[in-house]
Scaffold this motif. Structure first.
Motif, short mmCIF file in Angstrom:
data_model
loop_
_atom_site.label_atom_id
_atom_site.label_comp_id
_atom_site.label_asym_id
_atom_site.label_seq_id
_atom_site.Cartn_x
_atom_site.Cartn_y
_atom_site.Cartn_z
N ALA A 1 -12.40 -6.75 2.59
CA ALA A 1 -11.41 -7.07 3.63
C ALA A 1 -10.30 -6.03 3.64
O ALA A 1 -9.85 -5.59 4.72
CB ALA A 1 -10.84 -8.46 3.38
N TYR A 2 -9.88 -5.63 2.45
CA TYR A 2 -8.83 -4.60 2.38
C TYR A 2 -9.34 -3.27 2.92
O TYR A 2 -8.65 -2.60 3.70
CB TYR A 2 -8.33 -4.43 0.95
N LEU A 3 -10.54 -2.87 2.52
CA LEU A 3 -11.08 -1.59 2.97
C LEU A 3 -11.28 -1.57 4.49
O LEU A 3 -11.06 -0.54 5.14
CB LEU A 3 -12.40 -1.29 2.27
N ASN A 4 -11.68 -2.70 5.05
CA ASN A 4 -11.80 -2.78 6.51
C ASN A 4 -10.45 -2.57 7.19
O ASN A 4 -10.34 -1.89 8.22
CB ASN A 4 -12.38 -4.14 6.92
N SER A 5 -9.41 -3.16 6.60
CA SER A 5 -8.07 -3.01 7.16
C SER A 5 -7.58 -1.57 7.00
O SER A 5 -6.87 -1.05 7.87
CB SER A 5 -7.10 -3.99 6.51
N TYR A 6 -7.96 -0.94 5.92
CA TYR A 6 -7.62 0.47 5.69
C TYR A 6 -8.22 1.34 6.80
O TYR A 6 -7.54 2.19 7.39
CB TYR A 6 -8.15 0.90 4.31
N ASP A 7 -9.52 1.12 7.07
CA ASP A 7 -10.20 1.93 8.08
C ASP A 7 -9.55 1.77 9.46
O ASP A 7 -9.41 2.74 10.22
CB ASP A 7 -11.67 1.55 8.16
N ALA B 1 -6.40 0.93 10.03
CA ALA B 1 -5.07 1.55 9.99
C ALA B 1 -5.16 3.07 10.04
O ALA B 1 -4.30 3.73 10.65
CB ALA B 1 -4.32 1.10 8.73
N LEU B 2 -6.17 3.63 9.41
CA LEU B 2 -6.31 5.08 9.41
C LEU B 2 -6.53 5.63 10.82
O LEU B 2 -6.13 6.75 11.14
CB LEU B 2 -7.44 5.51 8.48
N LYS B 3 -7.15 4.83 11.67
CA LYS B 3 -7.36 5.25 13.06
C LYS B 3 -6.04 5.40 13.82
O LYS B 3 -6.00 6.05 14.86
CB LYS B 3 -8.28 4.25 13.77
N LEU B 4 -4.96 4.81 13.29
CA LEU B 4 -3.65 4.98 13.91
C LEU B 4 -3.18 6.43 13.84
O LEU B 4 -2.27 6.81 14.59
CB LEU B 4 -2.61 4.08 13.22
N TRP B 5 -3.77 7.23 12.97
CA TRP B 5 -3.41 8.65 12.91
C TRP B 5 -3.64 9.30 14.28
O TRP B 5 -2.91 10.19 14.66
CB TRP B 5 -4.26 9.35 11.85
N ASP B 6 -4.69 8.89 14.96
CA ASP B 6 -4.97 9.35 16.32
C ASP B 6 -5.08 10.88 16.42
O ASP B 6 -4.68 11.48 17.42
CB ASP B 6 -3.88 8.84 17.28
N ILE B 7 -5.61 11.49 15.36
CA ILE B 7 -5.96 12.91 15.36
C ILE B 7 -7.28 13.05 14.61
O ILE B 7 -7.67 12.14 13.86
CB ILE B 7 -4.88 13.78 14.68
N PRO B 8 -7.99 14.15 14.78
CA PRO B 8 -9.22 14.34 14.00
C PRO B 8 -8.91 14.42 12.50
O PRO B 8 -7.94 15.06 12.09
CB PRO B 8 -9.77 15.67 14.52
N TYR B 9 -9.72 13.78 11.70
CA TYR B 9 -9.55 13.83 10.24
C TYR B 9 -10.90 13.61 9.59
O TYR B 9 -11.86 13.13 10.21
CB TYR B 9 -8.55 12.76 9.76
N SER B 10 -10.98 13.97 8.33
CA SER B 10 -12.17 13.67 7.53
C SER B 10 -11.73 13.02 6.23
O SER B 10 -10.60 13.23 5.77
CB SER B 10 -12.96 14.95 7.23
N GLU B 11 -12.61 12.20 5.67
CA GLU B 11 -12.32 11.54 4.39
C GLU B 11 -13.25 12.12 3.33
O GLU B 11 -14.46 12.19 3.53
CB GLU B 11 -12.52 10.04 4.50
N GLU B 12 -12.66 12.52 2.21
CA GLU B 12 -13.44 13.15 1.16
C GLU B 12 -13.16 12.49 -0.19
O GLU B 12 -12.03 12.04 -0.45
CB GLU B 12 -13.09 14.64 1.08
N TYR C 1 -1.30 -1.74 10.73
CA TYR C 1 -0.89 -1.25 9.41
C TYR C 1 -0.26 -2.38 8.59
O TYR C 1 -0.48 -2.48 7.37
CB TYR C 1 0.11 -0.10 9.51
N LYS C 2 0.50 -3.23 9.25
CA LYS C 2 1.15 -4.34 8.56
C LYS C 2 0.12 -5.24 7.88
O LYS C 2 0.32 -5.72 6.77
CB LYS C 2 1.98 -5.15 9.57
N ARG C 3 -1.01 -5.43 8.56
CA ARG C 3 -2.08 -6.25 7.98
C ARG C 3 -2.64 -5.62 6.71
O ARG C 3 -2.83 -6.30 5.70
CB ARG C 3 -3.20 -6.42 9.01
#
Length: 314
Positions: A40-46, A48-59, A224-226
């Motif tokens: 549940a936490y990891l889903n909320s992380y994913d 929230a990360l989309k709020l960056w609204d720019i291209p990114y990669s996770e490593e 993000y608050k969630r």
């Protein structure tokens, strides 16, 4: 009640949280009781990360102490910039700041290995020396040289720790209300709400905590608050906060880097005394108080903070 007594109670409460949350584990500062809670936490992380609204990669990269998770963004030919988030906040916290920062910088946002996030600790909780080694292994992996670094709250303490290490490759440093860096927590009575949230998590206590640390909690994205709430609700801590003590005069004097220190005028972690000590002992420092901002100044007054950081870094 004296400040010393408040600090003593503050420490006892942290120790109580530590003992209560460590009975069933052998290591790892933060753990989830069940796989469902962690997912549940990891889903909320994913989300929230989309709020960056720019291209990114996770490593993910292997370190001596476990797996480090890094979010990478920005132009490959930009100057390298490391982001170290605040306590329980994870790398997603940079969503109000990431666009201007990533315009001309290659971003490396690192999830702290002893907190909720996607980094995974596989050893005992780390000492200050081991924390420095953990980050150096990441810097070496990416071959970072003469890079800038921004640290918020506990991340500010870590950034300062890294800057005191001999032979480091850091260039410019930005500290956003660094916790326990120049002085002990300014208002321990008010910050106790965050500790009570750890002991007895609830939406009501969480809202009170946000009001304590932010002058404009309404600006915080519900997404993000969630995630931030779930970090406090599910992840139990025997926090390393007790090991974070203000740096000595000599340690601060050893930092020759250009340093920008920003605090909010309603910050419950720092005060003007923090800026006075920064100006006195950091040989190349610039300080600024952000109006109408609390400890979460990068959200409370994101535009002002973004402009100050960009002007300093560029």
């Amino acid at each position: 009640m004296s400040v010393s007594k408040l600090l003593f109670r503050f420490s006892l409460l942290f120790l109580f949280v530590s003992c209560a949350s460590s009975k069933k584990i052998k290591f790892d500062d933060y753990v989830f009781k069940t796989k469902n809670e962690k997912q549940a936490y990891l889903n909320s992380y994913d989300k929230a990360l989309k709020l960056w609204d720019i291209p990114y990669s996770e490593e993910n990269i292997k370190t001596t102490y476990g797996t480090a998770h890094i979010v990478v963004a920005g132009p490959k030919n930009g100057k390298d910039l490391v982001l170290i988030h605040g306590m329980d906040a994870s790398s997603t916290m940079w969503y109000p700041n990431i666009k201007p920062l990533a315009k001309n910088h290659r971003i490396y946002a690192i999830d702290f290995i002893m907190e909720p996030g996607k980094s995974t600790l596989t050893s005992k909780p780390l000492s200050s020396e081991e924390i420095a080694i953990f980050y150096k292994e990441i810097f070496d992996h990416y071959k970072l040289k003469k890079f800038d670094i921004i640290g918020a709250s506990r991340g500010g303490w870590i950034a300062t720790l890294l800057a005191t290490q001999k032979g480091n490759s850091i260039d410019k440093i930005v500290l956003l209300s660094p916790a326990q860096t120049f002085k002990f927590i300014d208002k321990p009575r008010k910050t106790s709400s965050a500790l009570l949230l750890k002991l007895f998590p609830s939406e009501k206590k969480f809202s009170k905590t946000l009001t304590t640390f932010s002058t404009h909690p309404e600006k915080i994205s519900p997404i993000y608050k969630r995630q931030f709430y779930l970090a406090n609700k599910y992840a139990k801590s025997n926090s390393s906060m007790l090991k974070m003590t203000p740096f000595s005069d000599d340690e601060l004097k050893s930092i020759a880097n250009p340093v920008l220190v920003l605090i909010g005028d309603h910050d419950v972690i720092n005060s003007e005394e923090s800026l006075e000590r920064a100006n006195k002992y950091l040989t190349n420092s610039k300080t600024q108080t952000i109006k109408d901002a609390g400890h979460f100044l990068s959200i409370d007054q994101s535009k002002t903070v973004n402009n100050a950081m960009i002007d300093f870094l560029e």
